[in-house]
Write an enzyme that holds these catalytic residues in place. Structure first.
Site, short mmCIF file in Angstrom:
data_model
loop_
_atom_site.label_atom_id
_atom_site.label_comp_id
_atom_site.label_asym_id
_atom_site.label_seq_id
_atom_site.Cartn_x
_atom_site.Cartn_y
_atom_site.Cartn_z
CB SER A 38 89.55 66.32 72.66
OG SER A 38 90.05 67.21 73.61
CG HIS A 69 89.73 72.04 73.11
ND1 HIS A 69 88.88 72.10 73.87
CD2 HIS A 69 90.33 71.16 73.03
CE1 HIS A 69 88.46 70.59 74.40
NE2 HIS A 69 89.72 70.29 73.76
CG HIS A 91 90.94 70.44 79.63
ND1 HIS A 91 90.95 70.98 78.48
CD2 HIS A 91 89.98 69.29 79.60
CE1 HIS A 91 90.29 70.42 77.53
NE2 HIS A 91 89.69 69.26 78.28
CE1 TYR A 93 94.86 69.70 79.18
CE2 TYR A 93 93.32 67.92 79.76
CZ TYR A 93 93.95 69.03 79.12
OH TYR A 93 93.27 68.98 77.73
CD GLU A 94 93.61 74.07 79.58
OE1 GLU A 94 93.88 74.94 78.42
OE2 GLU A 94 92.14 73.78 79.45
CB ALA A 121 88.50 62.74 73.50
CG MET A 218 92.47 63.64 81.11
SD MET A 218 94.00 64.22 80.26
CE MET A 218 94.73 62.78 79.90
CB SER A 219 86.97 67.24 80.22
OG SER A 219 86.00 66.25 79.59
CG ASN A 242 92.66 56.48 73.61
OD1 ASN A 242 92.11 57.58 73.70
ND2 ASN A 242 93.06 55.74 74.72
CG HIS A 254 96.21 65.40 72.14
ND1 HIS A 254 95.14 65.18 72.91
CD2 HIS A 254 96.05 66.81 71.62
CE1 HIS A 254 94.16 66.24 72.74
NE2 HIS A 254 94.77 67.12 71.96
N1 HPA Z 1 92.82 58.47 79.04
C1 HPA Z 1 92.32 59.75 79.43
N2 HPA Z 1 91.86 60.61 78.82
C2 HPA Z 1 91.74 60.23 77.51
C3 HPA Z 1 92.01 59.30 77.15
C4 HPA Z 1 92.47 58.27 77.99
O1 HPA Z 1 92.99 57.14 77.59
N3 HPA Z 1 91.73 59.41 75.65
C5 HPA Z 1 91.27 60.50 75.36
N4 HPA Z 1 91.30 61.17 76.59
#
Ligand code: HPA
Length: 280
Positions: A38, A69, A91, A93-94, A121, A218-219, A242, A254
């Site tokens: 991402s 993406h 992903h 989560y999709e 990310a 998440m990947s 972050n 996001h």
């Molecule tokens: N948590 C999970 N996935 C992420 C985060 C996070 O803080 N930042 C970017 N992807």
């Protein structure tokens, strides 16, 4: 192949996908396959003589949905070396299976890649990290509790893959050296891969910290598991977009993840290009 071995995201499906795109991509012997996370997709602009096949036109691939993406398989040269890049990923989560999340790795392997570079990310957990940092992935925690290898053993797979060196020590040394040469600050740590799509609660961040995670996302985990099972060498970098929830002082969005990813993108591009150039 036996009927039991014919899973939709197995080695036979990957061979069909690779056969369908090989000529359009003009792939011969890629030195490296690169997964762009991402906000890190701008690296695709650095690929010279680029040929692209949209994910929707790769047999067996569904369409990528996440903003940020582009969803394309790209072949060309980077740092003077032949590469194939996955701009976008699938992903869990999709709603995708772990096996589908790992399937593009089987496809790039069928296209001839034997080294995989993954990026993502991630939220920073280690307190000395700051948004915008790049983190060399030293190891991972599979907090998805799903495994892309569950099911019939695929031809060429190891049934019980060794995971003592998931992120290749030699490739990590190259990344550290390239970062030092280019004056890029490179953190190093353990990536925890969760299912998402929610970001962590503060309690979950504290749990991950106690379990030894330095960053969370998440990947990546399904891709690395597949790569190791088929004998690919793996390296990876997280962009700390972050600080994780509970460490960050404001709610996460996001958009922020994408924005920080783009800001760190210049360093990321230089690091990956130098890495590919230095591959043997
Ligand atoms: N948590 C999970 N996935 C992420 C985060 C996070 O803080 N930042 C970017 N992807």
């Amino acid at each position: 192949m036996s009927a039991a071995g014919a899973t939709p995201y197995g080695v036979a499906a990957a061979a069909r996908a690779a056969d369908a795109v090989r000529e359009r991509l003009g792939v011969r012997a890629p030195a490296c396959a690169i997964v762009l996370g991402s906000g890190l997709g701008d690296l695709a602009h650095d690929i010279a003589d680029a040929r692209r096949v949209p994910f929707a036109e790769v047999p067996g691939f569904p369409t990528a949905t996440v903003v940020g993406h582009a969803g394309a398989l790209i072949a060309g040269t980077l740092g003077g070396r032949e590469v194939v890049a996955l701009a976008g990923r699938f992903h869990m989560y999709e709603g995708h299976d772990a096996a589908l999340a790992g399937f593009p790795v089987r496809v790039v392997h069928a296209l001839g890649a034997r080294t995989l570079f993954v990026s993502n990310a991630a939220g920073g957990i280690r307190r000395t990290f700051a948004p915008g940092d790049l983190m060399l992935i030293a190891d991972h925690l599979n907090m998805m509790f799903r495994n892309p290898l569950i099911g019939p053993l695929q031809a060429g797979d190891v049934r019980f893959p060794d995971m003592s060196d998931p992120y290749d020590a030699g490739l990590r040394a190259i990344l550290r050296r390239v970062a030092a040469e280019q004056g890029i600050r490179l953190q190093e740590g353990v990536y925890a891969g969760g299912l998402g799509p929610t970001y962590e609660t503060p309690a979950e961040t504290r749990m991950l910290e106690r379990l030894g995670a330095d960053a969370t996302g998440m990947s990546t985990v399904p891709e690395v598991v597949v790569a190791r099972a088929i004998g690919m060498r793996v390296a990876g970098v997280s962009c700390i977009t972050n600080m994780a929830c509970g460490i960050a002082t404001h709610p996460l969005s996001h958009d922020e993840v994408l924005e920080v990813g783009r800001e760190a993108g210049t360093r990321f591009r230089a690091l990956v290009t130098g890495f590919v150039r230095a591959l043997d």
